[in-house]
Motif scaffolding. Structure first.
Motif, mmCIF file in Angstrom:
data_model
loop_
_atom_site.group_PDB
_atom_site.id
_atom_site.type_symbol
_atom_site.label_atom_id
_atom_site.label_comp_id
_atom_site.label_asym_id
_atom_site.label_seq_id
_atom_site.Cartn_x
_atom_site.Cartn_y
_atom_site.Cartn_z
ATOM 1 N N ARG A 109 0.803 -1.218 0.000
ATOM 2 C CA ARG A 109 0.000 0.000 0.000
ATOM 3 C C ARG A 109 0.835 1.267 0.000
ATOM 4 N NH1 ARG A 109 -4.728 -0.538 4.264
ATOM 5 N NH2 ARG A 109 -3.018 -1.141 5.605
ATOM 6 N N TRP A 110 1.924 1.232 0.765
ATOM 7 C CA TRP A 110 2.810 2.401 0.814
ATOM 8 C C TRP A 110 3.426 2.649 -0.557
ATOM 9 C CZ3 TRP A 110 4.837 6.303 3.801
ATOM 10 C CH2 TRP A 110 6.122 6.748 3.509
ATOM 11 N N THR B 166 2.223 1.838 -3.457
ATOM 12 C CA THR B 166 1.172 2.340 -4.343
ATOM 13 C C THR B 166 0.920 3.820 -4.098
ATOM 14 O OG1 THR B 166 0.143 0.189 -4.084
ATOM 15 C CG2 THR B 166 -1.186 1.886 -5.133
ATOM 16 N N ASP B 167 0.891 4.195 -2.816
ATOM 17 C CA ASP B 167 0.548 5.573 -2.477
ATOM 18 C C ASP B 167 1.587 6.567 -2.981
ATOM 19 O OD1 ASP B 167 -1.713 6.521 -0.349
ATOM 20 O OD2 ASP B 167 -0.133 7.989 -0.720
ATOM 21 N N LEU B 168 2.845 6.190 -2.893
ATOM 22 C CA LEU B 168 3.886 7.125 -3.332
ATOM 23 C C LEU B 168 4.079 7.099 -4.838
ATOM 24 C CD1 LEU B 168 6.637 6.966 -0.600
ATOM 25 C CD2 LEU B 168 5.064 8.818 -1.105
ATOM 26 N N LYS C 255 2.137 7.639 -7.142
ATOM 27 C CA LYS C 255 1.525 8.762 -7.849
ATOM 28 C C LYS C 255 2.431 9.988 -7.872
ATOM 29 C CE LYS C 255 -1.167 10.527 -3.945
ATOM 30 N NZ LYS C 255 -2.501 10.900 -3.467
ATOM 31 N N LEU C 256 3.362 10.063 -6.958
ATOM 32 C CA LEU C 256 4.323 11.169 -6.992
ATOM 33 C C LEU C 256 5.585 10.767 -7.769
ATOM 34 C CD1 LEU C 256 4.054 12.328 -3.270
ATOM 35 C CD2 LEU C 256 2.843 13.258 -5.242
ATOM 36 N N ARG C 257 5.564 9.584 -8.352
ATOM 37 C CA ARG C 257 6.674 9.066 -9.154
ATOM 38 C C ARG C 257 8.013 9.085 -8.416
ATOM 39 N NH1 ARG C 257 5.971 11.187 -15.238
ATOM 40 N NH2 ARG C 257 3.883 10.403 -15.594
ATOM 41 N N THR D 256 10.129 18.133 -14.365
ATOM 42 C CA THR D 256 8.669 18.124 -14.285
ATOM 43 C C THR D 256 8.265 18.033 -12.821
ATOM 44 O OG1 THR D 256 8.573 15.713 -14.427
ATOM 45 C CG2 THR D 256 8.404 16.931 -16.510
ATOM 46 N N VAL D 257 7.013 18.370 -12.562
ATOM 47 C CA VAL D 257 6.463 18.251 -11.198
ATOM 48 C C VAL D 257 5.080 17.631 -11.301
ATOM 49 C CG1 VAL D 257 7.736 20.164 -10.124
ATOM 50 C CG2 VAL D 257 5.591 20.635 -11.335
ATOM 51 N N PRO D 258 4.627 16.923 -10.251
ATOM 52 C CA PRO D 258 3.273 16.382 -10.297
ATOM 53 C C PRO D 258 2.253 17.521 -10.376
ATOM 54 C CG PRO D 258 4.444 15.664 -8.293
ATOM 55 C CD PRO D 258 5.323 16.640 -8.984
ATOM 56 N N ASP D 259 1.209 17.312 -11.123
ATOM 57 C CA ASP D 259 0.192 18.351 -11.326
ATOM 58 C C ASP D 259 -0.760 18.376 -10.125
ATOM 59 O OD1 ASP D 259 -1.320 20.317 -12.453
ATOM 60 O OD2 ASP D 259 -2.370 19.014 -13.870
ATOM 61 N N LEU D 260 -0.211 18.796 -8.970
ATOM 62 C CA LEU D 260 -0.995 18.816 -7.733
ATOM 63 C C LEU D 260 -1.625 20.180 -7.525
ATOM 64 C CD1 LEU D 260 1.572 17.075 -5.320
ATOM 65 C CD2 LEU D 260 -0.502 16.052 -6.267
ATOM 66 N N ARG D 261 -2.759 20.189 -6.852
ATOM 67 C CA ARG D 261 -3.386 21.447 -6.437
ATOM 68 C C ARG D 261 -3.175 21.621 -4.941
ATOM 69 N NH1 ARG D 261 -3.014 22.562 -10.648
ATOM 70 N NH2 ARG D 261 -4.409 22.346 -12.426
#
Lengths: 285, 285
Positions: free
Chosen positions: B164-165, B167-169, B171-173, B269-274
């Motif tokens: 799970r850990w 998987t969670d990270l 998304k931030l590649r 590049t950076v993650p497209d976070l809000r």
């Protein structure tokens, strides 16, 4: 010759269980033992940074989605300008002091909004943004906050801390009288969210929430200094739960820092403290 | 009719001691029980902010001296300028992103000195200034740091954290490959000093050292952004002790944060976070 009388068996059982219980504590006890090797050996046994994630590990939730990457746009300054900007920012921040004498004059709320927006740009573990900034301007609420803090602080000073703690803080002329909690036009109470909630309502652990929120607090202090406002960084001892209930914050939020914010009063003084020099805080490798 | 046989006594003893041991743990166990009252009740039992000082209390040392107070000199801006400064500072900081793609181009060391001096203006509990900034520019040392971190991170990802850990990270590649540790011209490793030493050589506890050093880190991030440099805030899991030994830091210093610093690489590049909006992070009372 001994017989296994009931009493003897009882004593033996108690001894055996005592030994087992003592064995549980042995890792702590070993710290006090003399080391046969230099500190390097003890160092490598240090696991101070291990527990946080491992304890939380089994509550970690599934990720929500895959986040796309986009190109990073950057403002680069010529080298000379970088040096100048860094120098000027140092000079601005070096004038910041913790000020306990705050005027009752109102401050522009647009500035307060902006410094909190600025604090909200801080990085956070896994982008959890685990902070809540409670901005208190209501005089009655400020006074209730003051009453809770003074009540607890007086107990801290008189009883919990002992004579040495009181002596140590005396040089900063603090006491349990916190007039600034009434006079400062704005109190900012910063809460750390120790966990959040996933879409399915399950707890979602906020890793490194205290570090993240403290970093946001550092950025907030820089923003206040930049705007010409003063504050004093306080961590009201033992008051967190009562203040949280007073302000109606949920139980997964814990008070980290309280900042009374305003202009300094005319007669404001600060302790004549020196900061460490660069070579006392920096090591180059 | 029962006889007090030795075996029965043994069983009874074990049961009694088990009950005593379980009773020791009861405050933790109660947390899981359903509450008959709403969260307010549970809230007031929360003592999360109690332990830090109480545990350390008996090691607190005598104060060194009485510090004189001096008048506080303050720069006050006209209201319109305050609003403008606060807005501009927000805009500057809002462009900060955690950047994992760092160019190998050298940066002016005068800027690094200044951002660390700036971080050193942070407030700290009882003015202990419990921070050490280790600035690493030596390529061999950077590579050794990378090897330690990648080795531990790989273990973290594959084994300790579970699926799970990872998987969670994802998304931030992030991954356990940390190229920036070689390419960034400067690594800043920020250590918290969990205690210092009084004049007589005895341990002097640094209250709230983690909060203080994290606040300094927040100011450092603001200073880097102001100078046009990028970084990514990292807390290398389980690597603290090995990195500390590698860098020859004493055992009362614990690694808190590692910041690789430089210019972004061209393809960064950076993650497209809000970020959360102001009304999601601020509550007015």
């Amino acid at each position: 010759m001994f017989f296994l009388t009931p009493v003897l068996v009882a004593v033996v059982c108690i001894l055996i269980l005592w030994i087992f219980k003592a064995a549980d504590r042995s890792p702590e006890k070993k710290k006090g033992e003399p080391q046969t090797q230099p500190w390097v050996h003890e160092d490598l046994k240090d696991s101070s940074d291990l527990h946080q994630v491992e304890e939380d590990g089994d509550e970690w939730q599934e990720s929500e989605e895959h986040v796309e990457h986009i190109p990073f746009s950057h403002t680069r300054y010529p080298e000379e300008e970088m040096v100048k900007r860094a120098q000027e920012f140092y000079e601005l921040l070096s004038k910041r002091r913790s000020v306990r004498f705050i005027s009752n004059e109102q401050v522009p709320m647009e500035v307060i909004d902006n410094v909190i927006k600025t604090a909200g740009t801080a990085p956070s573990g896994a982008h959890t943004e685990p902070w809540t900034f409670v901005v208190v301007t209501d005089p009655d609420m400020k006074h209730q906050i003051r009453e809770i803090i003074e009540e607890e602080e007086k107990i801290n000073y008189m009883k919990r801390m002992g004579a040495r703690w009181v002596t140590d803080l005396r040089k900063l002329r603090t006491s349990w009288i916190k007039q600034y909690l009434d006079t400062a036009p704005v109190l900012i109470l910063i809460f750390k969210q120790v966990h959040g909630f996933a879409a399915n309502g399950k707890k979602k652990i906020h890793y490194y929430n205290e570090i993240s929120v403290s970093i946001a607090c550092g950025i907030l202090l820089a923003a206040l200094q930049n705007a010409g406002l003063v504050t004093v960084t306080t961590t009201p001892l033992n008051c967190g739960p009562r203040l949280r209930v007073l302000l109606g914050r949920p139980s997964h939020e814990k008070l980290l820092v309280l900042l009374p914010v305003g202009y300094p009063s005319k007669e404001a003084t600060v302790p004549d403290l020196r900061r460490k020099t660069l070579d006392q805080i920096m090591v180059k490798v």
